[in-house]
Design a protein around this motif. Sequence first.
Motif, short mmCIF file in Angstrom:
data_model
loop_
_atom_site.label_atom_id
_atom_site.label_comp_id
_atom_site.label_asym_id
_atom_site.label_seq_id
_atom_site.Cartn_x
_atom_site.Cartn_y
_atom_site.Cartn_z
N LYS A 1 75.33 24.73 78.47
CA LYS A 1 74.54 25.47 79.46
C LYS A 1 74.47 24.78 80.81
O LYS A 1 74.48 25.42 81.85
CB LYS A 1 73.13 25.74 78.94
CG LYS A 1 73.04 27.01 78.16
CD LYS A 1 71.61 27.44 77.98
CE LYS A 1 71.66 28.82 77.33
NZ LYS A 1 70.37 29.35 77.05
N ARG A 2 74.40 23.46 80.81
CA ARG A 2 74.27 22.74 82.07
C ARG A 2 75.52 22.88 82.95
O ARG A 2 75.49 22.58 84.13
CB ARG A 2 73.93 21.27 81.85
CG ARG A 2 75.00 20.49 81.13
CD ARG A 2 74.52 19.09 80.81
NE ARG A 2 75.42 18.47 79.86
CZ ARG A 2 75.80 17.22 79.95
NH1 ARG A 2 75.36 16.46 80.91
NH2 ARG A 2 76.60 16.72 79.04
N THR B 1 77.20 25.89 83.01
CA THR B 1 77.42 27.34 82.94
C THR B 1 76.46 28.06 83.88
O THR B 1 75.28 27.73 83.93
CB THR B 1 77.20 27.83 81.49
OG1 THR B 1 78.06 27.08 80.62
CG2 THR B 1 77.50 29.29 81.34
N LYS B 2 76.97 29.03 84.61
CA LYS B 2 76.13 29.84 85.49
C LYS B 2 75.28 30.79 84.65
O LYS B 2 75.64 31.13 83.52
CB LYS B 2 76.99 30.64 86.47
CG LYS B 2 77.75 29.77 87.44
CD LYS B 2 78.66 30.61 88.32
CE LYS B 2 79.55 29.72 89.17
NZ LYS B 2 80.61 30.48 89.82
N LYS B 3 74.17 31.26 85.23
CA LYS B 3 73.20 32.09 84.51
C LYS B 3 73.80 33.27 83.77
O LYS B 3 73.52 33.49 82.61
CB LYS B 3 72.12 32.60 85.47
CG LYS B 3 70.88 31.79 85.49
CD LYS B 3 69.83 32.47 86.34
CE LYS B 3 68.60 31.59 86.41
NZ LYS B 3 67.59 32.15 87.27
N ASP B 4 74.61 34.06 84.42
CA ASP B 4 75.11 35.31 83.84
C ASP B 4 76.32 35.12 82.94
O ASP B 4 76.76 36.06 82.28
CB ASP B 4 75.45 36.30 84.96
CG ASP B 4 76.58 35.81 85.84
OD1 ASP B 4 76.77 34.58 85.96
OD2 ASP B 4 77.29 36.66 86.41
N TYR C 1 76.89 33.46 80.02
CA TYR C 1 76.75 33.60 78.57
C TYR C 1 76.69 35.06 78.15
O TYR C 1 77.23 35.44 77.11
CB TYR C 1 75.53 32.84 78.06
CG TYR C 1 75.79 31.37 77.75
CD1 TYR C 1 77.05 30.80 77.87
CD2 TYR C 1 74.76 30.54 77.33
CE1 TYR C 1 77.28 29.47 77.60
CE2 TYR C 1 74.99 29.19 77.05
CZ TYR C 1 76.25 28.67 77.19
OH TYR C 1 76.47 27.35 76.91
#
Length: 161
Positions: free
Chosen positions: A113-114, A116-119, A121
């Motif tokens: 996640k760190r 990865t951009k918000k959208d 996943y």
Amino acid sequence: MNLLITKSCNRSCPYCFAKKEVDLDTDISQGNITEENFIFFLKFLKNNFIENVRMLGGEPTMHPNFTRLVEIAQKEGFFITIFTNGLWKSSVLNYFETNGVGDVHFLINVNEKRHTKKDEYAKLGKCLELLSKNGQIGFNIFNEEFDLTFLEHFITKYNLR
């Protein structure tokens, strides 16, 4: 045999081996293999009794004629593996939803996640849902501080290997 079919990519992974070569967030790039050269490469493989072709990039699905290249390789009888980040344009997702994935295999690289951009996943989830039978999840370890527990969620939810 690995073939980089495009230099375009829609991510900026901290471990990218091709960072100097890729065009980030670009749909149109001078770094796309032509259909003619792709066919030449496939003939080379056939002449050398190599039945596997692995398509990479950048992000291979960003090649403007990606689905056409897949169709050509399928028609020639190759076992195809696509190395992807799973963040596909809707046209690629629609293509595989409509036509199925057949015997194409996908290695989907997933980041923590760190990184990865918000959208991303949510977009990745659509791809993983589609590829559950033909997909294998991958993760690159590039430093000493990493956490693999997030992979369990993807493997379980999407029935991946």
